[in-house]
Design a protein around this motif. Structure first.
Motif, PDB file in Angstrom:
ATOM      1  N   ASN A   1       0.577  -1.500   0.084  1.00 49.59           N
ATOM      2  CA  ASN A   1      -0.172   0.054  -0.189  1.00 49.59           C
ATOM      3  C   ASN A   1       1.251   1.391   0.220  1.00 49.59           C
ATOM      4  O   ASN A   1       0.609   2.610  -0.971  1.00 49.59           O
ATOM      5  N   ASN A   2       1.876   1.615   0.545  1.00 50.35           N
ATOM      6  CA  ASN A   2       2.939   1.938   0.848  1.00 50.35           C
ATOM      7  C   ASN A   2       3.788   2.479  -0.797  1.00 50.35           C
ATOM      8  O   ASN A   2       3.805   3.782  -0.673  1.00 50.35           O
ATOM      9  N   ARG A   3       3.858   1.795  -0.821  1.00 51.66           N
ATOM     10  CA  ARG A   3       4.352   1.551  -2.249  1.00 51.66           C
ATOM     11  C   ARG A   3       4.022   1.713  -3.735  1.00 51.66           C
ATOM     12  O   ARG A   3       4.561   2.586  -4.596  1.00 51.66           O
ATOM     13  N   GLU A   4       2.492   1.884  -3.707  1.00 53.70           N
ATOM     14  CA  GLU A   4       1.959   1.614  -4.704  1.00 53.70           C
ATOM     15  C   GLU A   4       0.657   2.793  -3.663  1.00 53.70           C
ATOM     16  O   GLU A   4      -0.223   3.449  -5.452  1.00 53.70           O
ATOM     17  N   PHE A   5       0.798   3.700  -3.099  1.00 52.96           N
ATOM     18  CA  PHE A   5      -0.137   4.764  -2.809  1.00 52.96           C
ATOM     19  C   PHE A   5      -1.493   4.738  -3.617  1.00 52.96           C
ATOM     20  O   PHE A   5      -2.070   5.933  -3.750  1.00 52.96           O
ATOM     21  N   ILE A   6      -1.924   3.649  -2.896  1.00 53.83           N
ATOM     22  CA  ILE A   6      -3.596   3.165  -2.578  1.00 53.83           C
ATOM     23  C   ILE A   6      -4.650   3.910  -1.646  1.00 53.83           C
ATOM     24  O   ILE A   6      -4.362   3.258  -0.541  1.00 53.83           O
ATOM     25  N   ASP A   7      -5.325   4.412  -2.004  1.00 50.44           N
ATOM     26  CA  ASP A   7      -6.319   4.485  -0.550  1.00 50.44           C
ATOM     27  C   ASP A   7      -6.814   2.928   0.200  1.00 50.44           C
ATOM     28  O   ASP A   7      -6.917   1.899  -0.624  1.00 50.44           O
ATOM     29  N   ASN A   8      -5.477   3.183   2.119  1.00 57.23           N
ATOM     30  CA  ASN A   8      -5.864   1.557   2.284  1.00 57.23           C
ATOM     31  C   ASN A   8      -6.875   1.447   2.399  1.00 57.23           C
ATOM     32  O   ASN A   8      -7.260  -0.038   2.580  1.00 57.23           O
ATOM     33  N   ARG A   9      -7.790   1.781   2.512  1.00 58.14           N
ATOM     34  CA  ARG A   9      -9.380   1.246   3.301  1.00 58.14           C
ATOM     35  C   ARG A   9     -10.120   0.590   2.053  1.00 58.14           C
ATOM     36  O   ARG A   9     -10.816  -0.576   2.661  1.00 58.14           O
ATOM     37  N   LEU A  10     -10.149   1.243   1.251  1.00 60.63           N
ATOM     38  CA  LEU A  10     -10.600   0.179  -0.263  1.00 60.63           C
ATOM     39  C   LEU A  10      -9.872  -0.518  -0.870  1.00 60.63           C
ATOM     40  O   LEU A  10     -10.234  -1.240  -0.993  1.00 60.63           O
ATOM     41  N   ASN A  11      -8.405  -0.377  -0.619  1.00 59.83           N
ATOM     42  CA  ASN A  11      -7.525  -1.276  -0.954  1.00 59.83           C
ATOM     43  C   ASN A  11      -7.346  -2.329  -0.001  1.00 59.83           C
ATOM     44  O   ASN A  11      -7.121  -3.277  -0.154  1.00 59.83           O
ATOM     45  N   ASN A  12      -7.562  -2.021   0.793  1.00 60.96           N
ATOM     46  CA  ASN A  12      -7.344  -3.778   2.236  1.00 60.96           C
ATOM     47  C   ASN A  12      -9.138  -4.751   2.015  1.00 60.96           C
ATOM     48  O   ASN A  12      -8.674  -5.404   1.901  1.00 60.96           O
ATOM     49  N   ILE A  13      -9.819  -3.646   1.796  1.00 56.50           N
ATOM     50  CA  ILE A  13     -11.667  -4.636   1.906  1.00 56.50           C
ATOM     51  C   ILE A  13     -11.004  -5.439   0.680  1.00 56.50           C
ATOM     52  O   ILE A  13     -11.865  -6.764   0.446  1.00 56.50           O
ATOM     53  N   GLU A  14     -11.104  -4.687  -0.984  1.00 56.61           N
ATOM     54  CA  GLU A  14     -10.428  -5.669  -1.956  1.00 56.61           C
ATOM     55  C   GLU A  14      -9.328  -7.048  -1.812  1.00 56.61           C
ATOM     56  O   GLU A  14     -10.151  -8.063  -2.503  1.00 56.61           O
ATOM     57  N   PHE A  15      -8.790  -6.716  -1.405  1.00 58.64           N
ATOM     58  CA  PHE A  15      -7.619  -7.387  -1.091  1.00 58.64           C
ATOM     59  C   PHE A  15      -8.088  -9.262  -0.135  1.00 58.64           C
ATOM     60  O   PHE A  15      -8.104  -9.937  -0.520  1.00 58.64           O
ATOM     61  N   ALA A  16      -8.530  -8.178   1.431  1.00 58.66           N
ATOM     62  CA  ALA A  16      -9.610  -9.811   1.712  1.00 58.66           C
ATOM     63  C   ALA A  16     -10.665 -10.252   1.106  1.00 58.66           C
ATOM     64  O   ALA A  16     -10.136 -11.076   1.329  1.00 58.66           O
ATOM     65  N   ALA A  17     -10.902  -9.611  -0.191  1.00 62.05           N
ATOM     66  CA  ALA A  17     -12.125  -9.824  -0.756  1.00 62.05           C
ATOM     67  C   ALA A  17     -11.540 -10.991  -1.718  1.00 62.05           C
ATOM     68  O   ALA A  17     -11.512 -11.926  -2.278  1.00 62.05           O
ATOM     69  N   LEU A  18     -10.618 -11.327  -2.542  1.00 65.53           N
ATOM     70  CA  LEU A  18     -10.054 -11.615  -3.152  1.00 65.53           C
ATOM     71  C   LEU A  18      -9.663 -12.819  -2.682  1.00 65.53           C
ATOM     72  O   LEU A  18      -8.948 -14.162  -3.442  1.00 65.53           O
ATOM     73  N   ALA A  19      -8.558 -12.602  -1.854  1.00 63.62           N
ATOM     74  CA  ALA A  19      -8.226 -13.921  -0.675  1.00 63.62           C
ATOM     75  C   ALA A  19      -9.295 -15.092  -0.387  1.00 63.62           C
ATOM     76  O   ALA A  19      -9.465 -15.744  -0.273  1.00 63.62           O
ATOM     77  N   ALA A  20     -10.334 -13.810   0.411  1.00 62.70           N
ATOM     78  CA  ALA A  20     -11.568 -14.776   0.617  1.00 62.70           C
ATOM     79  C   ALA A  20     -12.140 -16.012  -0.868  1.00 62.70           C
ATOM     80  O   ALA A  20     -12.967 -16.495  -1.171  1.00 62.70           O
ATOM     81  N   ARG A  21     -12.368 -14.636  -1.968  1.00 60.51           N
ATOM     82  CA  ARG A  21     -12.905 -15.495  -3.232  1.00 60.51           C
ATOM     83  C   ARG A  21     -11.160 -16.849  -3.309  1.00 60.51           C
ATOM     84  O   ARG A  21     -12.552 -17.928  -3.562  1.00 60.51           O
ATOM     85  N   ALA A  22     -10.080 -16.887  -3.641  1.00 65.51           N
ATOM     86  CA  ALA A  22      -9.400 -18.057  -3.576  1.00 65.51           C
ATOM     87  C   ALA A  22      -9.169 -18.827  -3.125  1.00 65.51           C
ATOM     88  O   ALA A  22      -9.189 -20.213  -3.474  1.00 65.51           O
ATOM     89  N   TYR A  23      -9.381 -18.296  -1.572  1.00 62.31           N
ATOM     90  CA  TYR A  23     -10.145 -19.551  -0.350  1.00 62.31           C
ATOM     91  C   TYR A  23     -11.014 -20.377  -0.699  1.00 62.31           C
ATOM     92  O   TYR A  23     -11.489 -21.782  -0.275  1.00 62.31           O
TER      93      TYR A  23
END
Length: 291
Positions: A51-73
């Motif tokens: 997140n720090n490297r890509e300078f992306i909105d952490n809140r939205l980024n974290n939700i999508e990150f958890a969502a993609l991990a949930a889809r994979a699992y």
């Protein structure tokens, strides 16, 4: 889901993740941030660094990150033993030998039935006869942990789909270790090669292209909808545009879905209906959040 834990020999530690993922996926968007799955995923050091490297909105980024991990699992929990691609060298040799023998014993092409006359069939058979053990990628071998290799590939594809860029080895490693805590980054790196990363990016690109095609078709269906209300037949000779402003989004989506079901192209029909279902799900989440 529990059947897969046994069928594909998942570790016992992974069982508690099933409930966490299920709760996260069932929660509304605002509630997702309070689930245990979200807290686990968003606290990953590799994600913080990314997140720090890509300078992306952490809140939205974290939700999508958890969502993609949930889809994979979720895909892992639903996986069957037959769904894990692997092939041992002896099988490759046997298949190649059988293809060679079949080619040498085939009658003239004109005597073959149906699709067996198709040049593509004969070309495929010729390709099989040339198959070598070295042609099978390492991630598809029966050695080691095929399930972990499958999950690494799935996580990479989901990450590329969500963010249109490749993940780091550390990110993949942190997510894999939710189920297999002792897996080292070196093992992750052996599977998550630059080649696999490029394949994941391409798979994600094709998936997004298909989504965009479905969106385009949806817009075309909307613009071509007849003036009607649910359950009332329409005289097609006097078609007028629908007064969408007077309808709820839910009803509009239902009308679009009914129109989509009339498409002749089965592939387009299924993709469009899938897209509409996703829109209906998002609309329901929006309403659940009190909007």
């Amino acid at each position: 889901m529990l059947e897969s834990v046994v069928a594909i020999d998942l570790p016992v530690e992974i069982i508690h993740l099933i409930q966490n993922v299920t709760v996260f996926q069932a929660a509304s968007r605002s509630e997702k941030q309070r689930t245990e799955w979200f807290l686990i995923c968003s606290s990953s050091n590799s994600l913080v660094n990314w997140n720090n490297r890509e300078f992306i909105d952490n809140r939205l980024n974290n939700i999508e990150f958890a969502a993609l991990a949930a889809r994979a699992y979720t895909a892992l929990f639903e996986l069957s033993k037959q769904g894990i691609p692997y092939c041992v060298p002896s099988s490759v040799i046997a298949v190649s030998s059988l293809a060679t023998k079949l080619m040498s014993s085939l009658p003239h092409n004109s005597l073959l039935p149906g699709l067996a006359k198709d040049p593509d069939f004969l070309k495929g058979l010729a390709d099989l006869s040339q198959l070598k053990p070295s042609d099978v990628h390492g991630h598809a071998s029966g050695r080691g942990k095929p399930v972990i290799r499958w999950l690494i590939r799935k996580l990479a594809e989901e990450f590329c789909y969500s963010f249109a860029r490749e993940p780091t080895v550390s990110i993949i490693g942190d997510l894999v270790r939710l189920g297999w805590p002792t897996v080292a980054d070196r093992s992750i790196r052996n599977t998550f090669t630059s080649e696999l990363s490029l394949q994941a990016l391409e798979t994600a690109r094709i998936r997004r292209d298909n989504d965009n095609k479905s969106k385009t078709i949806a817009h075309q269906v909307i613009s071509g909808l007849p003036s009607t209300s649910k359950g009332i037949a329409v005289n097609q000779s006097s078609v007028e545009p629908i007064a969408f402003k007077s309808m709820s989004d839910e009803l509009i989506l239902e009308l679009i879905e009914e129109q989509a079901k009339t498409l002749n192209n089965e592939s387009i029909k299924l993709r469009l209906i899938s897209f509409i279902k996703a829109m209906q799900y998002e609309e329901q989440e929006y309403l659940d959040d009190g909007n």
